[in-house]
Design an enzyme around this catalytic site. Structure first.
Site, PDB file in Angstrom:
ATOM      1  N   ASN A  32      -4.413  10.395  -4.918  1.00 63.74           N
ATOM      2  CA  ASN A  32      -5.672  11.165  -4.848  1.00 63.74           C
ATOM      3  C   ASN A  32      -6.037  11.642  -3.338  1.00 63.74           C
ATOM      4  O   ASN A  32      -7.273  12.247  -3.130  1.00 63.74           O
ATOM      5  CB  ASN A  32      -6.709  10.328  -5.560  1.00 63.74           C
ATOM      6  CG  ASN A  32      -7.291   9.344  -4.860  1.00 63.74           C
ATOM      7  OD1 ASN A  32      -6.772   8.865  -3.671  1.00 63.74           O
ATOM      8  ND2 ASN A  32      -8.536   8.705  -5.158  1.00 63.74           N
ATOM      9  N   LYS A  91     -11.706  -0.364  -8.115  1.00 61.92           N
ATOM     10  CA  LYS A  91     -11.149   0.413  -9.539  1.00 61.92           C
ATOM     11  C   LYS A  91      -9.577   0.743  -9.491  1.00 61.92           C
ATOM     12  O   LYS A  91      -8.934   0.516 -10.289  1.00 61.92           O
ATOM     13  CB  LYS A  91     -11.876   1.704  -9.525  1.00 61.92           C
ATOM     14  CG  LYS A  91     -13.282   1.788 -10.328  1.00 61.92           C
ATOM     15  CD  LYS A  91     -13.680   3.175 -10.397  1.00 61.92           C
ATOM     16  CE  LYS A  91     -14.867   3.229 -11.104  1.00 61.92           C
ATOM     17  NZ  LYS A  91     -15.389   4.750 -11.165  1.00 61.92           N
ATOM     18  N   TYR A 145     -11.408  -5.770  -1.516  1.00 58.14           N
ATOM     19  CA  TYR A 145     -10.062  -5.527  -1.310  1.00 58.14           C
ATOM     20  C   TYR A 145      -9.304  -6.883  -1.932  1.00 58.14           C
ATOM     21  O   TYR A 145      -8.553  -6.991  -2.787  1.00 58.14           O
ATOM     22  CB  TYR A 145      -9.881  -5.322  -0.030  1.00 58.14           C
ATOM     23  CG  TYR A 145      -8.339  -5.084   0.343  1.00 58.14           C
ATOM     24  CD1 TYR A 145      -8.069  -3.813  -0.080  1.00 58.14           C
ATOM     25  CD2 TYR A 145      -7.564  -5.907   1.332  1.00 58.14           C
ATOM     26  CE1 TYR A 145      -6.450  -3.445   0.158  1.00 58.14           C
ATOM     27  CE2 TYR A 145      -6.380  -5.385   1.584  1.00 58.14           C
ATOM     28  CZ  TYR A 145      -5.882  -4.236   0.981  1.00 58.14           C
ATOM     29  OH  TYR A 145      -4.572  -4.105   1.362  1.00 58.14           O
ATOM     30  N   LYS A 149      -6.969  -7.247  -5.272  1.00 59.96           N
ATOM     31  CA  LYS A 149      -5.544  -7.483  -5.304  1.00 59.96           C
ATOM     32  C   LYS A 149      -5.360  -8.817  -5.821  1.00 59.96           C
ATOM     33  O   LYS A 149      -4.209  -8.899  -6.377  1.00 59.96           O
ATOM     34  CB  LYS A 149      -5.375  -7.533  -3.644  1.00 59.96           C
ATOM     35  CG  LYS A 149      -5.120  -6.471  -2.985  1.00 59.96           C
ATOM     36  CD  LYS A 149      -4.090  -5.380  -3.342  1.00 59.96           C
ATOM     37  CE  LYS A 149      -3.973  -3.958  -2.272  1.00 59.96           C
ATOM     38  NZ  LYS A 149      -3.113  -3.052  -2.757  1.00 59.96           N
TER      39      LYS A 149
END
Ligand code: UDP
Length: 313
Positions: A32, A91, A145, A149
């Protein structure tokens, strides 16, 4: 083979895309462009085996063709980027991972997940081995983050255990090289850019914190080999260069290599900044006979040349 790479226009993703194309595969990139750019893949547009689709994998993914291998590499990855886009980061490594794993199940594809050394948080064990569970602040600024993960690793393992999907998890340690963004806030790009402009180099904290830096070509080769090898379903690997360096020494080395007149400026250490980080890479070495070959000096020289060329533009 047909390969689908999410985040394939990013720093790492674009090198991996190039590698799979070079080896004669078809590659579909979904990206994106939130922290990446088509400039990284523009030179591939003439290749008939290459398809780029601007797409946010947080949404349901439909691909008509069969896919043999999926590499899920989409995600803002520098601390500045993921703190600027905290919700998107969460997301893409929750809904995005779910969608890409769903696609792997539908297409019966192998799945390689780009995890991170950040899942070890501020490690209390050194060097970090794959069986270390980490020390992560679940609500700190880096948690968007780290926890996403970690969630993605758990989700990948769930698809492996429940559906037998051939998943592999790669915990990627600090990586550098051409196509890093000058303003991504990472230490290598930031120090080189400032050194080339003879501006003050900003060290956070006293500079005694360490990292271990892997040149991107080495990392790409390791990712490629792990993706191809049979019999690694459900396995997790550290991947990176175990050559550890203090941030202050990195600054001095970059000043030396650029011949810069930059001075060093000390700024406060950001919240939850890990103090030490170094991968134990015995497992990946044993498995695919891979280890980094590019020294920090040699890799930095190539990276400096890259930044010189983009700063001229
Ligand atoms: N760092 C620094 N100055 C900078 C950028 C980063 O001293 O201009 C430090 C940062 O605090 C950390 C290390 O360099 O200790 C590596 O930071 P980076 O953002 O590259 O990645 P991290 O490994 O923390 O995810």
């Amino acid at each position: 083979m047909r390969v689908l790479i999410t985040g394939g226009a990013g720093f790492l993703g674009s090198h991996i895309t190039e590698k799979f194309l070079k080896e004669g595969n078809e590659v579909i990139v979904l990206d994106n462009l939130i922290t990446s750019t088509v400039d990284n893949i523009a030179h591939l547009f003439g290749n008939e085996k290459f398809t780029f689709i601007k797409y946010n994998v947080v949404n349901y993914i439909y691909v008509k063709e069969e896919v043999d291998l999926i590499l899920h590499f989409a995600c803002p990855a520098s601390p500045i980027d993921y703190q600027k886009h905290p919700i998107h980061t969460m997301k893409v490594d929750s809904l995005g991972t779910l969608n890409t794993l769903g696609l792997a199940k539908a297409k019966n594809s192998r799945f390689v997940f780009a995890s991170t050394s950040e899942i070890y948080g501020s490690p209390q064990e050194h060097p970090q081995k794959e069986d270390y569970w980490g020390y992560v602040n679940p609500i700190g600024v880096r948690s968007v983050y780290d926890e996403a993960k970690r969630f993605s690793e758990a989700m990948s393992m769930a698809y492996f255990r429940e559906y037998g999907i051939d998943i592999r998890i790669l915990r990627i340690f600090n990586t550098y090289g051409p196509r890093m963004r000058a303003n991504d806030g990472r230490v290598v790009s930031s120090f080189i850019t400032k050194a080339l402009k003879n501006e003050d180099i900003t060290i956070y904290g006293d500079g005694t914190q360490t990292r271990s830096f892997c040149y991107v070509d080495d990392l790409t080769e390791g990712i490629y080999q792990i993706s191809l090898k049979e019999g690694l379903s459900g396995e997790v690997f550290n991947i990176g260069n175990p050559e550890e360096i203090r941030i202050i020494d990195l600054a001095k080395l970059i000043i030396e290599l650029t011949g810069s007149s930059s001075k060093i400026e000390y700024l406060p250490l950001p919240e939850d900044d890990p103090f030490r980080r170094k991968p134990d890479i015995e497992k990946i070495k044993r498995t695919i006979d891979w280890e980094p070959t590019v020294s920090l000096r040699a890799g930095l020289m190539k990276t400096i040349e890259y930044f010189k060329s983009i700063l001229k533009k």
